[in-house]
Every structure is written in structure tokens, then in C-alpha cells.
Design an enzyme around this catalytic site. Sequence first.
Site, PDB file in Angstrom:
ATOM      1  N   ASP A 205       3.101 -14.143  36.734  1.00  0.00           N
ATOM      2  CA  ASP A 205       3.595 -13.910  38.026  1.00  0.00           C
ATOM      3  C   ASP A 205       4.384 -14.936  38.349  1.00  0.00           C
ATOM      4  O   ASP A 205       5.157 -14.799  39.545  1.00  0.00           O
ATOM      5  CB  ASP A 205       2.418 -13.501  38.997  1.00  0.00           C
ATOM      6  CG  ASP A 205       1.893 -12.183  38.690  1.00  0.00           C
ATOM      7  OD1 ASP A 205       2.831 -11.190  38.028  1.00  0.00           O
ATOM      8  OD2 ASP A 205       0.746 -11.927  38.761  1.00  0.00           O
TER       9      ASP A 205
ATOM     10  N   HIS B 244      -4.873 -19.835  35.935  1.00  0.00           N
ATOM     11  CA  HIS B 244      -5.319 -18.611  35.233  1.00  0.00           C
ATOM     12  C   HIS B 244      -6.977 -18.568  34.947  1.00  0.00           C
ATOM     13  O   HIS B 244      -7.120 -19.678  34.283  1.00  0.00           O
ATOM     14  CB  HIS B 244      -4.407 -18.087  34.068  1.00  0.00           C
ATOM     15  CG  HIS B 244      -4.701 -16.485  33.821  1.00  0.00           C
ATOM     16  ND1 HIS B 244      -5.708 -16.043  33.173  1.00  0.00           N
ATOM     17  CD2 HIS B 244      -3.912 -15.544  34.332  1.00  0.00           C
ATOM     18  CE1 HIS B 244      -5.668 -14.851  33.114  1.00  0.00           C
ATOM     19  NE2 HIS B 244      -4.488 -14.399  34.021  1.00  0.00           N
TER      20      HIS B 244
HETATM   21  N1  ACO Z   1      -2.970 -24.620  42.864  1.00  0.00           N
HETATM   22  C1  ACO Z   1      -3.892 -25.795  43.296  1.00  0.00           C
HETATM   23  N2  ACO Z   1      -5.030 -25.842  42.667  1.00  0.00           N
HETATM   24  C2  ACO Z   1      -5.440 -24.939  41.875  1.00  0.00           C
HETATM   25  C3  ACO Z   1      -4.873 -23.699  41.389  1.00  0.00           C
HETATM   26  C4  ACO Z   1      -3.559 -23.544  42.346  1.00  0.00           C
HETATM   27  N3  ACO Z   1      -2.893 -22.584  41.970  1.00  0.00           N
HETATM   28  N4  ACO Z   1      -5.269 -22.950  40.757  1.00  0.00           N
HETATM   29  C5  ACO Z   1      -6.638 -23.736  40.683  1.00  0.00           C
HETATM   30  N5  ACO Z   1      -6.590 -24.862  41.225  1.00  0.00           N
HETATM   31  C6  ACO Z   1      -7.785 -25.857  41.069  1.00  0.00           C
HETATM   32  C7  ACO Z   1      -8.965 -25.575  41.885  1.00  0.00           C
HETATM   33  O1  ACO Z   1      -8.660 -26.013  43.421  1.00  0.00           O
HETATM   34  C8  ACO Z   1     -10.085 -26.279  41.075  1.00  0.00           C
HETATM   35  O2  ACO Z   1      -9.978 -27.672  41.364  1.00  0.00           O
HETATM   36  P1  ACO Z   1     -11.320 -28.492  41.511  1.00  0.00           P
HETATM   37  O3  ACO Z   1     -11.985 -28.275  39.960  1.00  0.00           O
HETATM   38  O4  ACO Z   1     -10.916 -29.846  41.813  1.00  0.00           O
HETATM   39  O5  ACO Z   1     -12.317 -27.718  42.690  1.00  0.00           O
HETATM   40  C9  ACO Z   1      -9.696 -25.964  39.782  1.00  0.00           C
HETATM   41  O6  ACO Z   1      -8.293 -25.884  39.809  1.00  0.00           O
HETATM   42  C10 ACO Z   1     -10.025 -24.720  39.253  1.00  0.00           C
HETATM   43  O7  ACO Z   1      -9.770 -23.556  39.839  1.00  0.00           O
HETATM   44  P2  ACO Z   1     -10.703 -22.254  40.078  1.00  0.00           P
HETATM   45  O8  ACO Z   1     -10.453 -21.472  41.174  1.00  0.00           O
HETATM   46  O9  ACO Z   1     -11.939 -22.722  39.918  1.00  0.00           O
HETATM   47  O10 ACO Z   1     -10.282 -21.246  38.787  1.00  0.00           O
HETATM   48  P3  ACO Z   1     -10.443 -20.082  38.467  1.00  0.00           P
HETATM   49  O11 ACO Z   1     -10.448 -19.781  37.051  1.00  0.00           O
HETATM   50  O12 ACO Z   1     -11.681 -19.509  39.195  1.00  0.00           O
HETATM   51  O13 ACO Z   1      -9.296 -19.101  39.254  1.00  0.00           O
HETATM   52  C11 ACO Z   1      -6.769 -18.564  39.719  1.00  0.00           C
HETATM   53  C12 ACO Z   1      -8.049 -18.972  38.769  1.00  0.00           C
HETATM   54  C13 ACO Z   1      -7.733 -17.407  40.728  1.00  0.00           C
HETATM   55  C14 ACO Z   1      -6.037 -17.833  39.108  1.00  0.00           C
HETATM   56  C15 ACO Z   1      -6.489 -19.600  40.543  1.00  0.00           C
HETATM   57  O14 ACO Z   1      -5.789 -20.744  39.570  1.00  0.00           O
HETATM   58  C16 ACO Z   1      -5.664 -19.372  41.545  1.00  0.00           C
HETATM   59  O15 ACO Z   1      -5.946 -19.236  42.489  1.00  0.00           O
HETATM   60  N6  ACO Z   1      -4.265 -19.340  41.285  1.00  0.00           N
HETATM   61  C17 ACO Z   1      -3.063 -19.092  42.218  1.00  0.00           C
HETATM   62  C18 ACO Z   1      -3.095 -17.501  42.487  1.00  0.00           C
HETATM   63  C19 ACO Z   1      -2.606 -16.966  41.268  1.00  0.00           C
HETATM   64  O16 ACO Z   1      -1.332 -17.186  40.577  1.00  0.00           O
HETATM   65  N7  ACO Z   1      -3.050 -15.787  40.867  1.00  0.00           N
HETATM   66  C20 ACO Z   1      -2.487 -14.880  39.729  1.00  0.00           C
HETATM   67  C21 ACO Z   1      -3.562 -14.931  38.582  1.00  0.00           C
HETATM   68  S1  ACO Z   1      -2.605 -14.231  37.270  1.00  0.00           S
HETATM   69  C22 ACO Z   1      -2.729 -12.560  37.135  1.00  0.00           C
HETATM   70  O17 ACO Z   1      -3.533 -12.122  38.102  1.00  0.00           O
HETATM   71  C23 ACO Z   1      -1.931 -11.638  36.690  1.00  0.00           C
END
Ligand code: ACO
Length: 428
Positions: free
Chosen positions: A364, A307
Site C-alpha cells: 500500500d 506488515h
Molecule cells: N511505523 C512505526 N513503527 C512501527 C510501524 C510503523 N508503520 N509498524 C510497526 N512499528 C513498530 C511498532 O511500534 C513495534 O515497535 P516496538 O516493538 O518497539 O513496540 C514494532 O514495530 C512491531 O509492530 P507491531 O504493531 O507489533 O507489528 P504487527 O505485526 O502487529 O503490525 C502492522 C503490522 C499493523 C501492518 C503495522 O506494521 C502497522 O501499523 N503498519 C502501518 C499500517 C499499514 O501500513 N498497514 C497496511 C498493512 S498491509 C495490508 O493490509 C495490505
Amino acid sequence: MSEKATLAINGKSYEFPVVKGTEDELGIDISSLRTSTDGVITLDPGFKNTGSCESAITFLDGEKGILHYRGYGIEELAEKADFLEVVYLLIFGELPTESELEKFHYDIQHQSIVDEDVKKILDAFPKSAHPMGVLCSLTSALTAFNPTSVDVRSEEAMYKSIVKILGKFPVLVAWTMRKKMGLPLNYGSTSLGYVENVLQMMFRQPNEEYTLNPIVVEALDKLLILHADHEQNCSTSTVRIAGSSHAGLFVSLASGISALWGPLHGGANQAVIEMLEAIKADGGDTKKFMAKAKDKNDPFRLMGFGHRVYKNFDPRAKIIKKAADEVLADLGIEDPILEIAKGLEKEALEDPYFVERKLYPNVDFYSGIIYRALGIPTEMFTVMFALGRLPGWIAQWREMRLNKEPIGRPRQIYIGKTLRPFIPVEKR
Ligand code: ACO
């Protein structure tokens, strides 16, 4: 003396006021930065460090896993309030008295007729259309049928638009689903509660009585409360920015619906179930998918994990996980998908990749499992999220208008070509 932040650039130093929120959050007010520094701006892609407004609606602390609506803890609201009370609280700032709630409910239910011509628009969509696209178009189209909802300046005019959309939106939600399922488009009843009415409109069959199941009503009520607001997230910021141009409420909400649709935001609830189904179809090997999620050369992400702001746990996920267990037990549903979900969660919570990056299940991860148990088709999950988020979007839009906030218009750092002469086509 109030605190100041100092910035040094080009050999000069500048001071900016520090603002403090009621929960002791600190922010540097850089609204005079560009004028006082002769054109310097801040650069913050994804707005990870940028506050776009001061707001009195929702407080969240991502590190501590805290979420409050208007000063009330989400745990208490999910347990003791019903959705319509939360809608009122978010929009108007206080919990309603009994008579205020009654009037609010009356006003909403008596605005729940949608112009019959909207059915013609709906009719023109193919059955295969994604419900979020349909809902977005219909919400936007409502403006054409309610032109007085656009130019809203007084609180009274705002109130009229607000009860209109709260009345008509559930009808659009129900119709969007019924169209997909090939069912006749129907209406609910003004005598039913808000959530009961939604369920009846969605599920009543043309040839039999619809009996409300209190377990289902309570589960949906809770889900809607948990999704009702989340401060300046992607869709809410979109609503505030669209509304800041003084576009009407309904089209501003349609912009929010578009933003919510994406799988990184509201679309995640659908993506979670699709992922769990893919794991099941592949033989149920969660370890294989864990490895894919960790592989930087593989675009696959574990949907429902991580998140933007919750870096310890999502307080909504805690409540919803418990609710999912209860609903499935109460309805006597044994869902193999839930077992896969539990297995994935356990592995992820113990895996260094997820632990180091503070990736926990978000709201979610479990909401889809409940929607599924309630008989809601997977493609409708994000629509249900939109139904829950509606009051938050409205509250944020109203606050923005009442605060007379300026039009939202970020700046940029230009990195393209500098001025160059035009070359006629035959010489290129
Ligand atoms: N699975 C695997 N790796 C992940 C995931 C995931 N779900 N989420 C983040 N990471 C990793 C990234 O690859 C990154 O790794 P790195 O540092 O080695 O490059 C690190 O964790 C940080 O991730 P970011 O994308 O920079 O985090 P950000 O805060 O920008 O994104 C987000 C948050 C978009 C929710 C992300 O965690 C994601 O894509 N999750 C899956 C989609 C999801 O469940 N979305 C719902 C959000 S809640 C809502 O809207 C109610």
C-alpha cells in the site's frame, strides 16, 4: 511414524499430531486439546501463531518474501496473466482454458445489472459518506434483491452467486465513486473486458466518449492481481468466520469490506497518501515525520510500512514500485508526493529503528500513488483494494463451505469478576 508434539501440563503429558503443508510448513493440530486435557485451551491474541484452516489457495512465506496463488508466483502472474484469469484461478484452482474463460466472462457480464431500487439506497447516503461504508451497505443490500444467493449448498448454486457478485460488485464500486463525484450512475458494456469495463463505468462522462488508455488498463489489472488474495488476513478471516455460520456470500463479503476498511489493513493505502500530503503541506521535512514514527509517546506510525507477515520485504511492493515509476512516466505525471515517498523509503530503509524491527514498505505504500495517477479519488483507494480482494474472499469462502468447516467460534480465558451477589440499585 508421523511426528508428534508433546505438551506437559498439570503433571500429565499429551501428544498432538504435527501436520505438514505442501511447502513444508509445520503446524501442531490441537483440535483435541480441550477434550483430552479437560478444558485447557491456547491463548494467542491477534492469532499470530494460530492456523485457522488448511487451505490450498495461497502460499506466502513472510521471511523469504514469497507469494503464490495456487502454486503460481505472483511475479509471473502480474506480468503474464490478466485479472479475470487470476480470479478464475483463485476460485476454481486452475488457470482457465480459453473457452472456460470466455464462458466465465460471459456469465459475469450477463449478471452485471443491479436492481434499479439499489439506486434509491445509494441516493439516501450523504455525499460525504465514506465510500467503504457505502460499498459495504450496498453489498449487503444485494442479498435482499437476490434472496436465492443465501442458501447455497451445491457447487452450481455457489457458481451462480459467485458470477452474480463478480458482475454486480464493479457496478457498486463505480456507482459509489460517481455518487461522490456527482456523476450520473451508468453501466458498462458486456462486450468489454472485466477491467476495461470497470474503468469505463467509473470514468465515462455523460457528454463525451470514453477512450480506454492501455497503460491505465494494464496498471489497474496489475494492481487488482496483486491484491487478489493474501491467505488468512484480517478481512479474509472475517469473511470465512461470517460465512461459517452459513450466512450468505454477499453479507459475508460485506463483513470483509468492514474489516478491510481499517487503517491497519486496507485503509492504509488512503492513509499513506494523506500522510504524504500532510508531509508536503508541512514543508516536506521527512526527517521530522521519521522522528514522530519512532517516538513511543507519539501515536503516529509511518503508514505503508511494516506488515504482520512480511518481515523482510513485501514481494508485491517490489512489483508495484516498478509499476508506479512506469505509469507515472507513461502518463507524463510529475507528482511531488512520489518524491516524498521515495525520500521516506530511503530514510526508513537505512534507519536502525526500521531495520531492527524489519519494517519495509508494503504493497500500500505505492498502490495509492498509482491510483492517484489514474485519477481515482483518495477516499476510493480502499474500495479499489476491495475490488481486487473480492476473488480472494470468494475463493476462501467457497473453500470453507466445500470443506464443510465448522462454525468459527474461538474460546477465551476469562479474567473478569467471579460470581458475586446482586445489589439492588438503592444500596449501591
Ligand atoms: N511505523 C512505526 N513503527 C512501527 C510501524 C510503523 N508503520 N509498524 C510497526 N512499528 C513498530 C511498532 O511500534 C513495534 O515497535 P516496538 O516493538 O518497539 O513496540 C514494532 O514495530 C512491531 O509492530 P507491531 O504493531 O507489533 O507489528 P504487527 O505485526 O502487529 O503490525 C502492522 C503490522 C499493523 C501492518 C503495522 O506494521 C502497522 O501499523 N503498519 C502501518 C499500517 C499499514 O501500513 N498497514 C497496511 C498493512 S498491509 C495490508 O493490509 C495490505
